[in-house]
Design an enzyme around this catalytic site. Structure first.
Site: not given
Length: 509
Positions: A243-245, A283-284, A415, A443-444
């Site tokens: 969750h970065n730019f 949004h984040d 995670y 996971a996917q």
């Protein structure tokens, strides 16, 4: 360890033998015959002599098992009955003597056993007391850790409010990147690869999108203000693994691609397009790298502030409008206040929709509208906007495998950071975030099958043109991870059999 020494301590009785006071020491292991032999030796008698024990009143003694094992106040008298042959009465005395000796032995053993049990109980009580103190100390430490963590979080938030949210009043320092025609064309496609782009290049691409969509012109956005706003947004994305730019840029670029491919400018108003793009950019904002579940379980300042209701999404909105509240960064400042109010409400609605806890609710609502969807109906359009930003937020698997797969690694890394922290703090850990339980393939597969494909296939009913460019890549991605899982399962089975073989071989040796 005092009980060990007392367990082997010898016992003593005192005897009056024809006026002579004698001390007789017995080991705890003495048998009746051993005691008789000791009495004979003490009195200087032959082993075959008949012996009786009398108390000071000349009565044959009866031993009480609870009698003291070491006393000098009441010595016993030893009486010798001469004669080589033992009469019937003598045999009775001998039997009594044997019983006395046996009772002596039992009395000694019972006393020693009581002493040992008492000592062990004392040790256990001490251990229980110490363990209780340890539990209290552990709980105190955990509470101190929580308080310290909350204090650090509050201070960090305070520092970020004071430092990061102060916009630059001069011309932004990032260098303008001149987009080639190839780049301009690629930005309109979901296959765009952002991995090799620097921050200033991504900022220039975002600028281009606002200009290309006509938003700068239609809403009279000052180009310099747009630069400052984008730069301040960039500075308020943290350096998380996922969750970065760069994630912000990818979500916005996917939104730009959907607008182009689905020709949304022919169906939406420019105000709707501005809301879609600006919500994607923001949004984040200031995502801490730990999801809502952690915020709520750890009772963080964000969870307390927003009453456990979408803490992160509410925070992203708050930071977005803290930036907008600065005149130098307010890209909406030249708009009519009523229009600006609609934009604010629209951005908040879309950012809050990115909370995955609301995924089923939003998708079900959209499914009910899809058959009779009306682009002139405000509620229908808002619902579609919510679905579109959700699609963009989780759209990495739409991209080519060499672009998408590194994002899986980044997400798992984030995670694992969270699950490690949850374990350290004694909080619940989700299986899909536990490094000991999840793999890239596992996971996917579930996420693609049960979240991504149903979501994009629903949107495809309204926009069939995305099947080849977005839905089919998702199906290909699912097939890729299913093959990867088969390989992982085969390798695990081989390793398991090899381990069993080694274990069996070691047992035979």
């Amino acid at each position: 360890m005092g009980s060990a020494s007392s367990a082997y301590q010898p016992r003593a009785i005192f005897l009056d033998i024809e006026g002579r006071k004698q001390k007789v020491i017995f080991s705890r292991y003495c048998s009746p015959s051993d005691i008789r032999e000791l009495l004979c030796n003490t009195a200087g008698l032959a082993r075959s002599a008949a012996i009786s024990l009398l108390d000071p009143d000349n009565a044959i003694i009866s031993i009480d098992p609870t009698m003291p094992s070491n006393t000098e106040s009441t010595p016993y008298r030893v009486i010798t009955l001469p004669g080589a042959q033992l009469s019937e009465k003598d045999e009775v005395f001998q039997s009594v003597l044997a019983q006395v000796a046996e009772q002596f032995s039992r009395a000694f053993k019972i006393t020693e056993l009581k002493s040992e049990v008492t000592n062990r109980l004392a040790i256990l009580e001490k251990r229980v007391e110490l363990e209780g103190l340890k539990v209290v100390e552990i709980e105190k430490c955990q509470n101190d850790i929580r308080k310290l963590r909350d204090e650090i979080a509050m201070r960090n938030n305070s520092l970020q409010d004071e430092k990061q949210l102060i916009p630059r009043r001069d011309v932004p320092s990032y260098s303008k990147y001149s987009l080639s025609e190839e780049t301009i064309q690629m930005l309109r496609k979901p296959i765009f690869d952002a991995w090799h782009w620097e921050a200033n290049e991504m900022l220039s691409c975002l600028e281009h999108m606002y200009h290309s969509l006509g938003l700068v012109k239609d809403f009279n956005i000052d180009p310099l203000t747009l630069k400052r706003w984008l730069l301040c947004v960039h500075e308020n994305y943290r350096n998380n693994p996922f969750h970065n730019f760069r994630h912000c840029f990818c979500v916005t670029q996917m939104m730009y691609s959907i607008i182009e491919q689905c020709q949304l400018q022919d169906k939406f108003t420019q105000l709707d397009i501005l809301i879609l793009m600006s919500a994607a950019v923001c949004h984040d904002l200031d995502h801490p790298g730990y999801n809502n579940t952690y915020q709520i379980n750890a009772r963080t300042e964000l969870a307390v502030r927003y009453n456990d209701i979408s803490p992160l999404e509410n925070h992203h909105c708050a930071v977005a409008f803290q930036i907008i509240s600065k005149p130098e960064c307010n890209i909406f400042r030249n708009m009519d206040p009523e229009i600006a109010k609609q934009i604010r409400q629209g951005i908040i609605t879309l950012i809050l929709a990115t909370d995955m806890a609301r995924h089923g609710e939003i998708l079900d609502s959209f499914k009910q509208k899809i058959d009779n969807f009306d682009f002139t109906n405000k509620d229908d359009v808002t619902c579609l906007q919510m679905v579109l930003i959700k699609c963009c937020d989780i759209s990495n698997e739409v991209r080519p495998m060499d672009v998408a797969e590194p994002w899986v690694v980044c997400l798992l890394q984030e995670y694992f950071m969270q699950s490690d922290r949850e374990k350290a703090e004694g909080l619940p850990v989700a299986p899909f975030m536990d490094r000991n339980k999840v793999t890239k393939a596992t996971a996917q597969i579930g996420f693609i099958n049960f979240v991504l494909i149903p979501l994009f296939e629903t949107v495809m009913k309204l926009f069939p043109q995305i099947e080849d460019t977005m839905v089919q890549p998702l199906r290909d991605s699912r097939n890729h991870y299913e093959e990867l899982k088969q390989i992982d399962d085969t390798l695990n089975e081989v390793q398991k059999k090899k381990k069993e073989s080694l274990t069996l071989g070691n047992r035979k040796k």
